[in-house]
Write a protein that holds these residues in place. Structure first.
Motif, PDB file in Angstrom:
ATOM      1  N   SER A  41      87.215  23.381  26.501  1.00 11.91           N
ATOM      2  CA  SER A  41      87.275  21.913  26.372  1.00 11.91           C
ATOM      3  C   SER A  41      85.948  21.345  25.886  1.00 11.91           C
ATOM      4  N   VAL A  42      84.858  21.916  26.395  1.00 19.69           N
ATOM      5  CA  VAL A  42      83.535  21.425  25.964  1.00 19.69           C
ATOM      6  C   VAL A  42      83.381  21.649  24.459  1.00 19.69           C
ATOM      7  N   VAL A  43      83.670  22.874  24.030  1.00 17.98           N
ATOM      8  CA  VAL A  43      83.542  23.179  22.596  1.00 17.98           C
ATOM      9  C   VAL A  43      84.598  22.386  21.814  1.00 17.98           C
ATOM     10  N   GLY A  44      85.824  22.318  22.380  1.00 22.55           N
ATOM     11  CA  GLY A  44      86.913  21.603  21.710  1.00 22.55           C
ATOM     12  C   GLY A  44      86.614  20.120  21.547  1.00 22.55           C
ATOM     13  N   ALA A  45      85.987  19.519  22.570  1.00 20.74           N
ATOM     14  CA  ALA A  45      85.635  18.086  22.487  1.00 20.74           C
ATOM     15  C   ALA A  45      84.618  17.866  21.380  1.00 20.74           C
TER      16      ALA A  45
END
Lengths: 235, 475
Positions: free
Chosen positions: B372-376
């Motif tokens: 999620s961090v990378v995806g955000a």
């Protein structure tokens, strides 16, 4: 007290039915140090798994302090393994990415013991099995086979179980450490009234136990019992 | 070591695999978040369009529009008739005036030019003098238009066109909206308060005010009457900003035509009712008295295109979310199969099924958190591009479809043959800005975590079926 009644375990292998445990019955008083010897494939590990409620018998029963394991649901069996049984596996079966102390703390975590208390007990047990304190925090995969064996024994003792089932507990240890482990198991059965059943190839270890059984083609026979003093076991 | 700590440790057990899993998850989660951001941006734009001009009908006198054409002017009675038509929510009357710089008008009159009083025939009463100078130079187009008008001037004599000043358009309005029914965007000052009474306040376009060195509170004259600048607005175009707004009765008074309207801006209660309201309005006013048009008819196509983009982006969001869930499911099933023996060990030493299940769910959530961090981060960079790509592909499709459908048919009102049938709407489409707001990202990540929990529950439940005897596998 542990009582085994007409225990049978069969497996299907194609059209054949194998009986690694065939009508086994015996009784061990609390605090007994006993051994089972037998050739490879004679059913020793299968018998241990039935006594430790890892597996269910095809027929027969195991009674622990009068309570039948056959009638217990899975949840109760899990509780039995957690509270009453300590396993020492032949291949250690430690969790590889955890440290020695974390492995010993695991059964205590499942028993709901507070972190500080279980850490203290884990360190104490690792000292008892003579693991160098510098290695308490070391990951399992960075310990030697003998060191891993000691961690496995410490883990089996974690919740002070009534019954310890040990599969070749000295198999990977040097003579001196092996002697120490035998001494430790002996003192546990004597001083803490723990019943210990050891599966071994080691005649000298078997000779130091209170009762000696032989498993051959699934059938268990008891060899003559000796007193520990006569066997030269540590007093 | 707690279950959580053990789960975190397990998540990083095989760093190469963890990196690969996180990368795949990041793509799926990033795509899901980008689609959600695009969906939210488009939904906002659709709402904005629907709320502004999508439901507006314009009523002009039959045969006349602005300062062109002929026919009879609209009246206050017709406005009341329009207001009574079903589904009509508001009717705002306007009165347009042409303001000519007093000095320039005097020069034109002296030269016998056509632009002064009487130059526009029937429109003469709506052309008045002002102290204002237009913010737009006549240029080639203005001079040419002036020359063309000169040939039909009241004098009837074709003369050489003198130096010409472009008129300023003043519009009397019954509410704080522009001539398309869109709310005025005031950059300074306030509105005119009550638009139904005569007032000495005026709202000026920013460039007109700048040209005449006027700010809020400054004064100028129209027909020798003093007016105070109450506010400045930005219409967004040079033509639109060379204009001013007065209250409707003020403009009618200046034109000496009380009760007369140049146009009526009719707002319908919903986009779906526009066609029916238009028909009913035309019938109520009569085809010989009023022309009813949907000035921003092409917005319907725009809204429809945006609606498609909204649907596509939502479907893509759900698909990407499901993909993320499937990735988690497969990864965790693989891990459970791989760790059967370890699960057997945990059971052999007394771990309850729920503890082992929870450990695997938490491990999945650790991977999802990293993804999620990378995806955000991916979404914050990609959402704008993805939204633009979706909108441009849908605009192009809508354009082609509309043009194909219009082959051999009547022209688009106000449009040019071969022009983009979406007209200004395509600009509205491209003006959709998809910015990854924290709220939308948080909502998206919550949805991702929800799906991840569902995806991880299946393998977690599988662990309950593993028997502790697995510990002896291979012994």
């Amino acid at each position: 007290m542990i009582e085994v009644k007409n225990l049978v375990r069969t497996f299907k292998s194609g059209d054949r039915t194998i009986k690694p445990v065939n009508d086994v019955s015996f009784m061990l008083e609390q605090g007994t140090l006993a051994s089972i010897v037998g050739k490879s494939g004679s059913g020793k590990s299968t018998l241990l798994s039935l006594l430790g409620a890892l597996d269910k018998p095809t027929s027969g029963d195991v009674l622990v302090n009068g309570v039948s394991l056959a009638g217990l649901p899975d949840g109760k069996l899990t509780e039995y393994r957690r509270r009453d049984i300590g396993f020492v596996f032949q291949q250690f079966n430690l969790i590889p990415n955890l440290s020695a102390v974390d492995n010993v703390m695991l059964p205590m975590e499942f028993a709901g013991i507070r972190k500080a208390a279980r850490l203290e007990r884990a360190r104490e047990l690792l000292e008892q099995v003579q693991l160098d304190p510098d290695k308490h925090g070391r990951r399992i995969n960075r310990l030697s086979g003998g060191e891993q064996q000691r961690v496995a024994i410490a883990r089996a003792l974690a919740n002070s179980p009534k019954l310890i089932l040990a599969d070749e507990p000295t198999g990977n240890l040097d003579e001196q450490t092996g002697e120490h482990i035998i001494e430790l198991l002996s003192s546990l059965s004597r001083d803490h009234n723990t019943t210990i059943l050891v599966v071994t190839h080691d005649r000298s270890l078997a000779n130091k136990t209170d009762r000696r059984f032989r498993l051959q083609q699934g059938r268990l026979t008891e060899e003559a019992a000796r007193s520990r003093a006569a066997a030269g076991a540590p007093a | 070591m707690s279950v959580l700590a053990r789960s975190i440790g397990n998540a990083f057990r095989n760093k190469v695999r963890t990196a690969a899993v996180v990368a795949v998850l990041a793509v799926a989660i990033g795509l899901a978040l980008a689609m959600l951001v695009a969906n939210q941006a488009v939904a906002g734009k659709v709402a904005e369009l629907n709320a502004s001009v999508g439901t507006v009908l314009t009523v002009n006198p039959a045969g006349g529009q602005g300062f062109e054409g002929g026919g009879e002017p609209l009246t206050a009675e017709q406005a009341a008739t329009a207001a009574a038509v079903p589904d009509v929510s508001t009717v705002v009357g306007t009165k347009a005036l042409r303001l000519r710089n007093a000095a320039a008008a005097a020069v034109d009159a002296g030269a016998g030019g056509p632009g002064g009083q009487g130059g526009q025939g029937s429109q003469s009463a709506t052309t008045v003098t002002t102290s204002l100078t237009a913010a737009v130079d006549a240029g080639t187009l203005g001079t040419r238009n002036q020359a063309a008008e000169g040939t039909t001037g009241a004098t009837g004599t074709a003369t050489a066109a003198p130096a010409f000043s472009v008129p300023v358009t003043a519009t009397g309005i019954g509410a704080e909206v522009d001539t398309t029914g869109k709310a005025l965007e005031l950059t300074q000052g306030t509105g005119l308060g009550d638009y139904t009474v005569v007032s000495t306040g005026a709202l000026l376009g920013t460039t007109l005010a700048e040209k005449n060195d006027l700010t809020v509170g400054s004064t100028f004259t129209v027909k020798d009457q003093s007016f105070t600048v109450a506010g400045l607005f930005d219409a967004g175009t040079a033509f639109g900003n060379n204009a001013l707004y007065l209250t409707l009765p003020t403009a009618q008074t200046l034109a000496e035509l009380p009760g007369e309207l140049s146009t009526m801006i009719v707002t319908v209660n919903s986009l779906e009712n526009v066609d029916a309201a238009k028909t009913a309005l035309q019938a109520a006013l009569g085809t010989d008295a009023a022309d009813v048009s949907q000035g921003e008819r092409n917005l319907e196509t725009a809204v429809s295109s945006l609606g498609s983009v909204k649907n596509i982006s939502f479907i893509a969001f759900v698909a990407a979310l499901a993909t993320a869930g499937l990735i988690i499911l497969l990864i965790m099933v693989m891990l459970v199969r791989e760790r059967r023996r370890e699960i057997g060990v945990l059971k052999a030493i007394g771990a309850p099924n729920r503890t082992i299940g929870l450990q695997f769910v938490l491990e999945a959530l650790v991977l999802v958190a990293l993804g999620s961090v990378v995806g955000a981060a991916v979404a914050s960079f990609a959402s704008g591009g993805i939204a633009s790509a979706l909108i441009s592909s849908n605009t192009a499709t809508a354009t082609v479809t509309t043009m194909a459908g219009q082959r051999g048919g009547p022209g688009i009102p106000g449009g040019m043959p071969g022009a983009n049938p979406l007209g200004g709407a395509s600009q509205l489409l491209t003006s959709v800005t998809a910015s990854a707001s924290p709220g939308v990202i948080a909502a998206g990540i919550t949805a991702v975590f929800g799906v991840a929990v569902i995806g991880a529950l299946v393998p977690a439940l599988l662990t309950a079926r593993i028997r502790p005897i697995e510990v002896l596998r291979g012994e």
